[in-house]
Scaffold this motif. Sequence first.
Motif: not given
Length: 99
Positions: A3-4, A7, A30, A46-50, A52
């Motif tokens: 997922k990340y 990014q 992650e 990393p976070t879901d909003d792009g 960190w």
Amino acid sequence: MGKYDQQNEDLHATVTKAGIGARIDYEAAEHEVTVEIPAGRLIFDPTDDGAWRLDLERDYDGGWAVRENILTGIGIEYAVPVVQGLLRWFQAGQMGAST
């Protein structure tokens, strides 16, 4: 690809292009980007909003590590200036680092 992964690949490329040694830790759940510093490790999680979350992880004599969140919501455009500023801070003998 996780997922990340993209990014983190982008962050890793940005930080290393600026001459800052970094690695992607694929063992973490992650896949975090880690920068070694005199006081321990800066870990970009990393976070879901792009962005960190930036944590500081330090090892202690007992063999355990403590991880503290120091910043949240860092965009890729701020990663290099934040790391450079923290490196200057640590090199000046602040926050538990010795010169």
